[in-house]
Design an enzyme around this catalytic site. Structure first.
Site, PDB file in Angstrom:
ATOM      1  N   LYS A 211       0.838  -1.212   0.000  1.00 57.89           N
ATOM      2  CA  LYS A 211       0.000   0.000   0.000  1.00 57.89           C
ATOM      3  C   LYS A 211       0.872   1.261   0.000  1.00 57.89           C
ATOM      4  CE  LYS A 211      -2.948   3.083   0.416  1.00 57.89           C
ATOM      5  NZ  LYS A 211      -4.304   3.359   0.687  1.00 57.89           N
ATOM      6  N   CYS A 265      -3.402  10.925   1.464  1.00 58.10           N
ATOM      7  CA  CYS A 265      -2.775   9.622   1.190  1.00 58.10           C
ATOM      8  C   CYS A 265      -1.382   9.793   0.603  1.00 58.10           C
ATOM      9  CB  CYS A 265      -3.646   8.839   0.211  1.00 58.10           C
ATOM     10  SG  CYS A 265      -5.345   8.738   0.737  1.00 58.10           S
TER      11      CYS A 265
HETATM   12  N1  SAJ Z   1      -1.490  14.904  -8.967  1.00 61.97           N
HETATM   13  C1  SAJ Z   1      -0.633  15.663  -9.742  1.00 61.97           C
HETATM   14  N2  SAJ Z   1      -0.274  15.214 -10.974  1.00 61.97           N
HETATM   15  C2  SAJ Z   1      -0.736  14.031 -11.472  1.00 61.97           C
HETATM   16  C3  SAJ Z   1      -1.612  13.252 -10.683  1.00 61.97           C
HETATM   17  C4  SAJ Z   1      -1.980  13.713  -9.430  1.00 61.97           C
HETATM   18  O1  SAJ Z   1      -0.187  16.746  -9.339  1.00 61.97           O
HETATM   19  O2  SAJ Z   1      -0.376  13.693 -12.616  1.00 61.97           O
HETATM   20  C5  SAJ Z   1      -1.882  15.369  -7.624  1.00 61.97           C
HETATM   21  C6  SAJ Z   1      -3.379  15.651  -7.483  1.00 61.97           C
HETATM   22  O3  SAJ Z   1      -3.686  16.923  -7.958  1.00 61.97           O
HETATM   23  C7  SAJ Z   1      -3.568  15.516  -5.987  1.00 61.97           C
HETATM   24  C8  SAJ Z   1      -2.559  14.432  -5.603  1.00 61.97           C
HETATM   25  O4  SAJ Z   1      -1.662  14.334  -6.685  1.00 61.97           O
HETATM   26  O5  SAJ Z   1      -3.218  16.723  -5.321  1.00 61.97           O
HETATM   27  C9  SAJ Z   1      -3.146  13.065  -5.313  1.00 61.97           C
HETATM   28  O6  SAJ Z   1      -4.215  12.775  -6.197  1.00 61.97           O
HETATM   29  P1  SAJ Z   1      -4.432  11.325  -6.863  1.00 61.97           P
HETATM   30  O7  SAJ Z   1      -5.639  11.393  -7.712  1.00 61.97           O
HETATM   31  O8  SAJ Z   1      -3.183  10.868  -7.502  1.00 61.97           O
HETATM   32  O9  SAJ Z   1      -4.626  10.330  -5.628  1.00 61.97           O
HETATM   33  P2  SAJ Z   1      -5.563  10.288  -4.304  1.00 61.97           P
HETATM   34  O10 SAJ Z   1      -4.767  10.854  -3.169  1.00 61.97           O
HETATM   35  O11 SAJ Z   1      -6.907  10.842  -4.534  1.00 61.97           O
HETATM   36  O12 SAJ Z   1      -5.734   8.686  -4.116  1.00 61.97           O
HETATM   37  C10 SAJ Z   1      -4.572   7.851  -3.988  1.00 61.97           C
HETATM   38  C11 SAJ Z   1      -4.706   6.670  -4.965  1.00 61.97           C
HETATM   39  N3  SAJ Z   1      -3.424   5.987  -5.083  1.00 61.97           N
HETATM   40  C12 SAJ Z   1      -2.855   5.722  -6.287  1.00 61.97           C
HETATM   41  O13 SAJ Z   1      -3.347   6.055  -7.334  1.00 61.97           O
HETATM   42  C13 SAJ Z   1      -1.571   4.945  -6.263  1.00 61.97           C
HETATM   43  C14 SAJ Z   1      -5.785   5.709  -4.483  1.00 61.97           C
HETATM   44  O14 SAJ Z   1      -5.833   4.542  -5.293  1.00 61.97           O
HETATM   45  C15 SAJ Z   1      -5.520   5.299  -3.017  1.00 61.97           C
HETATM   46  O15 SAJ Z   1      -6.509   4.407  -2.512  1.00 61.97           O
HETATM   47  C16 SAJ Z   1      -5.573   6.589  -2.186  1.00 61.97           C
HETATM   48  O16 SAJ Z   1      -4.473   7.414  -2.634  1.00 61.97           O
HETATM   49  C17 SAJ Z   1      -5.416   6.189  -0.727  1.00 61.97           C
HETATM   50  O17 SAJ Z   1      -6.454   6.144  -0.017  1.00 61.97           O
HETATM   51  O18 SAJ Z   1      -4.313   5.849  -0.298  1.00 61.97           O
END
Ligand code: SAJ
Length: 416
Positions: A211, A265
């Site tokens: 995880k 996360c």
């Molecule tokens: N972000 C960027 N650039 C990108 C992608 C995301 O700047 O190309 C930023 C987003 O704007 C945001 C942050 O990253 O601020 C996180 O967003 P996210 O959509 O990547 O992820 P979370 O935090 O909503 O959810 C993550 C997910 N993990 C992965 O994709 C590996 C989800 O599957 C997990 O269950 C969740 O964390 C968790 O609960 O741990």
């Protein structure tokens, strides 16, 4: 069978509702009396698409009830928060108190599952806490498949994306980390009730690290994109075009830069790895630092925009578009956009316009009375400087002619 879910938040409540929709009797436990009352009325206290209907049906059909104190059950699933302390050390106090609470009602034959994101070794710590409370019960031994324990214990991390939890709980592959293989097999039977994808069995330590690794992988990849945005800024190259072109290589897939990484996360979990193996986790730590430093870069851009106009800040107005941690949600937790807007809010601009279509009041942390939460068009028309912080759908479809003559800082590259 009765399943007790401890922690009725973003993970626990959807899991409870989905199990209940499969006609499993679920008792949800939460220390928050307000949340318990709302759920028992068939309503929800969090924002997550489709969840309200599921909870409403589960309560109506008597398959779900919420309580504040654990009751006897066959299975206990724990989905409580694991934040970090000031020094980035994981705070396991919620898991500890939930564990101690369920230990009082444990019976021979029960299965205990931990779902909370946790550092390696937490499942075994949890067993120690249960053993302290219940010396009359036997617990499994790590990797010992011959020993028949009274209680089965497993770590099964949640991996769902906020905003798509109801779908992903059913469709995502599940990792089931048993203290022993028997424990994992028991947990797999339970998950198979509602998970349509594979349920892969491993040991609890590997499942715990998997995880953390998934979220660290994403953090490191976002840090790469964010670092590229700094490099490109120095070299006067459009980072969005650069990434688009590089991604046409068959084995390159660069993520998108932004104002930083938010949510509870990805901005948190990598620290659990750094904390447990500080000498080895160099890249993971550096990625966190790169992503956490991105708001400073954005604030420097705001200063440059002020200088480009050549007036004093007190004569200028600024619009901050988006406060949430990612597009099209209302979640402000650990949001870099919110942090940047709050810093801008403390600068003496003549007016500061906040635009966040998913909330209806100005959040805490904005003290000045020249700050307004207003609609997109009015903000963009009125402001001298526009800072785009979140790629909400309504910002993407905006009439771009409104930007002409303005200083624009597009941290998400949606207008570039
Ligand atoms: N972000 C960027 N650039 C990108 C992608 C995301 O700047 O190309 C930023 C987003 O704007 C945001 C942050 O990253 O601020 C996180 O967003 P996210 O959509 O990547 O992820 P979370 O935090 O909503 O959810 C993550 C997910 N993990 C992965 O994709 C590996 C989800 O599957 C997990 O269950 C969740 O964390 C968790 O609960 O741990």
């Amino acid at each position: 069978m009765i399943v007790s879910i401890v922690g009725l938040g973003y993970i626990g409540l959807p899991t409870a509702a989905i199990l209940a929709s499969k006609r499993v009797k679920v008792v949800g436990v939460d220390v928050n009396q307000h949340a318990v009352d709302i759920i028992n009325q068939g309503k929800i206290h969090i924002v997550e698409p489709e969840l309200d209907i599921l909870v409403h049906k589960a309560i109506q059909n008597n398959y779900l009830k919420a309580v504040t104190k654990p009751e006897k059950a066959d299975v206990f699933m724990m989905a409580v928060p694991t934040p970090f302390k000031d020094n980035y050390e994981p705070d396991l106090s919620y898991i500890k108190s939930a564990t101690k609470a369920i230990a009082t009602v444990l019976e021979v034959g029960n299965l205990v599952i931990l779902e909370s994101t946790s550092p390696v070794g937490t499942t075994e710590k949890m067993m120690e806490w249960m053993r302290e409370e219940r010396p009359d019960l036997s617990f499994p031994r790590f990797g010992d498949d011959k020993f028949r324990a009274d209680i089965a214990v497993t770590y099964c991390p949640e991996r769902v994306l906020p905003g798509q939890v109801v779908r992903e709980l059913v469709e995502n592959v599940r990792i089931i980390g048993g203290v022993s293989t028997q424990c994992a097999e028991r947990a797999r039977e339970l998950y198979k009730i509602f998970v349509e994808a594979d349920c892969l069995i491993t040991d609890c330590r590997t499942a715990e690290l998997s995880k953390l690794v998934e979220n660290s992988f994403r953090d490191v990849n976002i840090a790469f994109a964010n670092e590229l945005s700094l490099i490109c800024d120095k070299l006067d190259i459009n980072v969005w075009e650069l990434i688009k072109l590089a991604n046409r290589h068959p084995r390159v897939n660069i993520l998108q830069p932004g104002p930083g990484v938010g949510g509870h996360c990805i901005a948190v979990d990598p620290w659990f790895i750094v904390n447990s193996t500080p000498d080895e986790a160099k890249l993971i730590r550096m990625a966190r630092l790169v992503n956490d430093s991105k708001p400073i870069f954005v604030l420097n851009k705001v200063n440059q925009a002020v200088q480009a106009i050549g007036k004093d800040k007190s004569e200028l107005s600024i619009a901050c578009l988006g406060l949430a941690f990612k597009p099209d949600i209302d979640d402000l937790r650990e949001s870099p956009a919110l942090g940047i807007a709050q810093k801008i809010g403390s600068i003496s601009f003549s007016s500061i316009f906040l635009v966040e279509p998913n909330i209806d009041h100005i959040p805490n942390g904005f003290d000045s009375d020249n700050i307004e939460l207003i609609g997109l068009e009015r903000a963009v028309k009125s402001a001298d400087i526009i800072v785009l912080l979140v790629d909400h759908a309504s910002f993407k479809s905006m009439d771009l002619s409104l930007l002409s003559g303005k200083q624009v800082i597009d941290t998400r590259g949606i207008w570039s």
